[in-house]
Design an enzyme around this catalytic site. Structure first.
Site, short mmCIF file in Angstrom:
data_model
loop_
_atom_site.label_atom_id
_atom_site.label_comp_id
_atom_site.label_asym_id
_atom_site.label_seq_id
_atom_site.Cartn_x
_atom_site.Cartn_y
_atom_site.Cartn_z
N LYS A 187 1.58 7.96 0.91
CA LYS A 187 2.11 7.88 2.26
C LYS A 187 3.53 8.42 2.32
O LYS A 187 4.29 8.32 1.35
CB LYS A 187 2.14 6.42 2.75
CG LYS A 187 0.81 5.73 2.91
CD LYS A 187 1.02 4.29 3.34
CE LYS A 187 -0.29 3.52 3.44
NZ LYS A 187 -1.09 3.94 4.61
N ASP A 209 -5.84 6.43 -0.07
CA ASP A 209 -5.20 5.66 1.00
C ASP A 209 -6.23 5.02 1.93
O ASP A 209 -5.87 4.33 2.87
CB ASP A 209 -4.24 6.55 1.79
CG ASP A 209 -3.27 5.74 2.64
OD1 ASP A 209 -3.05 4.56 2.32
OD2 ASP A 209 -2.74 6.29 3.63
N ASP A 213 0.84 -1.20 0.00
CA ASP A 213 0.00 0.00 0.00
C ASP A 213 0.87 1.25 0.00
O ASP A 213 1.43 1.63 1.03
CB ASP A 213 -0.93 -0.01 1.22
CG ASP A 213 -1.85 1.20 1.25
OD1 ASP A 213 -2.01 1.85 0.19
OD2 ASP A 213 -2.42 1.49 2.32
N ARG A 242 -11.17 -0.53 2.64
CA ARG A 242 -12.63 -0.65 2.70
C ARG A 242 -13.22 -0.83 1.30
O ARG A 242 -14.27 -1.45 1.15
CB ARG A 242 -13.22 0.57 3.40
CG ARG A 242 -12.98 1.89 2.71
CD ARG A 242 -13.13 3.09 3.62
NE ARG A 242 -12.02 3.18 4.57
CZ ARG A 242 -11.93 4.12 5.52
NH1 ARG A 242 -12.88 5.04 5.63
NH2 ARG A 242 -10.91 4.14 6.34
#
Length: 431
Positions: free
Chosen positions: A208, A278, A201, A282
């Site tokens: 990030k 990010d 991720d 979900r």
């Protein structure tokens, strides 16, 4: 060169004064002694395992009185580390306890090893294959599966997994695995497990920082945890049908990656505006939860390394539990207590479901200010993809899956935490 094996014994007396007032271990020509005084004896054994490994001792024998199943396991949890080879000569245990210990070592070590793999080694296809291999090693005659990948996901309506994963050169995947020990293909599905399997991720275009990205090989921890939990439940005698849905993708930056402002249309009729790439976990879980709801199972468990908010709330020692079903949440907390694992319930209420407004879709994928209960609104988002969300569904935000650095009772890396509790809950509900 002869392997030197260090004997490890237990004592319920303090160490000699020369070792210090609070000494946990002492040593002599006979080996290392672990001093268990006061409360929290299992935690003390685990800390001793970490301390002994920290001294460079790699081969030990657990000898003398007091080494039961739980103390033996606690020692291994602390002693184990991702680098180097270690061996333990285990104490004599009753047959059932020996079998349980061997199952934990096989399965939870698999979970830890899988999460610790680099993203270069473990992409979506590799994670799916490892999960299949583990489950076939447990009960191959009762396991079937299907894999949907790449553009087939889009064509079959798995828009969340496809959208998140399309920016990577490695195809996203849905693994749907069916454990059916009944022999009846029409047997009802007792439980569905839905795991987030983001194999790396970056945050996507909501990029990030390096200090937050450096551990993101572990963002598939929910998928690994649920796979391990099902395997452990099988080893403990689970005879009910369970379906496992792993929603697997890389979240990368590229010319084909999804963007802020994109709208995703799901098979259940919900549309979602992406305002933070990010918050991708979900989005992939939603596809798995839609499939799980179609099975009409009495129990749906999803697990994910979903939010930093949960980790801020409970730290790295607890998993977070969120559910509208009070009885189910209590049952999971009871299961966790019986397995010596720490879970903590966070709030989830109906009003959280309305804290995801969008001007262009039914839902936003993140809550807008001033709605700052990030773990609660993330769970609330997921509830929109569970048909009967008020009963039989529980969400686990995996705050204790992975540690960036070693602490006194864990090495750096994956912990395997939560596998035992979820397996316990499955068996309790299957009765």
């Amino acid at each position: 060169m002869t392997k030197q094996i260090m004997p490890i014994t237990l004592s319920y007396e303090p160490a000699a004064a020369c070792w210090g007032e609070k000494a946990l271990i002492s040593s002599s020509e006979q080996g290392v002694m672990v001093h268990l005084v006061g409360k929290g004896k299992l935690g003390a054994v685990q800390r001793a395992g970490r301390k002994i490994d920290g001294q460079g001792i790699r081969h030990v024998a657990l000898v003398g009185e007091g080494w039961d199943l739980e103390k033996s396991w606690a020692f291994w949890q602390g002693f184990r580390a991702p680098k180097g080879n270690r061996s333990i000569e285990w104490p004599q245990l009753p047959a059932a306890e020996k079998q349980e210990l061997e199952s934990r070592i096989k399965i939870i070590d698999w979970v830890r090893d899988t999460i610790n793999m680099s993203a270069e080694e473990l992409g979506p296809e590799q994670l799916a294959k490892r999960a299949i291999d583990l489950m076939c090693g447990m009960a191959c005659e009762s396991v079937s599966y299907r894999i949907i990948k790449g553009e087939d996901l889009r064509e079959q309506g798995y828009t969340g997994i496809h959208t998140v994963g399309r920016g990577s050169s490695r195809d996203p995947i849905l693994l749907a695995l069916d454990y059916n020990p009944t022999g009846n293909p029409q047997a009802p599905v007792f439980a569905c497990l839905v795991g987030k399997g983001v194999t790396f991720d970056t945050g996507g275009y909501s990029l990030k920082q390096s200090s937050f990205m450096d551990s993101m090989k572990s963002d598939m921890g929910g998928a690994a945890t649920l796979t391990g939990a099902l395997a452990l439940a099988i080893s403990r005698g689970l005879k009910q049908r369970v379906k496992l849905f792993l929603c697997i993708a890389d979240n990368m930056v590229s010319g084909n990656a999804f963007k802020l402002g994109d709208v995703i249309h799901y098979r259940n009729g919900k549309s979602v505006e992406v305002m933070n790439t990010d918050a991708e976990g979900r989005l992939v879980l939603a596809d798995g939860l839609i499939d799980a709801s179609k099975e009409k199972a009495k129990l749906i468990i999803d697990a994910a390394t979903l939010t930093g908010a949960a980790k801020t709330a409970v730290g790295n020692d607890y998993h977070s539990v969120l559910s509208f079903d009070d009885k189910l949440a209590d049952d999971l907390l009871t299961a966790a207590a019986s397995e010596n694992e720490l879970f903590w319930r966070l709030p989830l209420a109906e009003f959280h479901r309305s804290q995801l407004p969008s001007n262009f879709a039914d839902l936003n994928n993140v809550a807008a200010s001033p709605h700052t209960a990030g773990a609660s609104t993330a769970a609330a988002f997921l509830s929109h993809f569970v048909e009967e969300y008020q009963k039989g569904w529980i969400h686990i935000d995996c705050s204790a899956t992975y540690r960036k650095s070693a602490v006194e009772h864990w090495s750096a890396g994956a912990t395997g935490y939560g596998v035992r509790s979820i397996a316990n809950l499955l068996l309790a509900k299957a009765k």
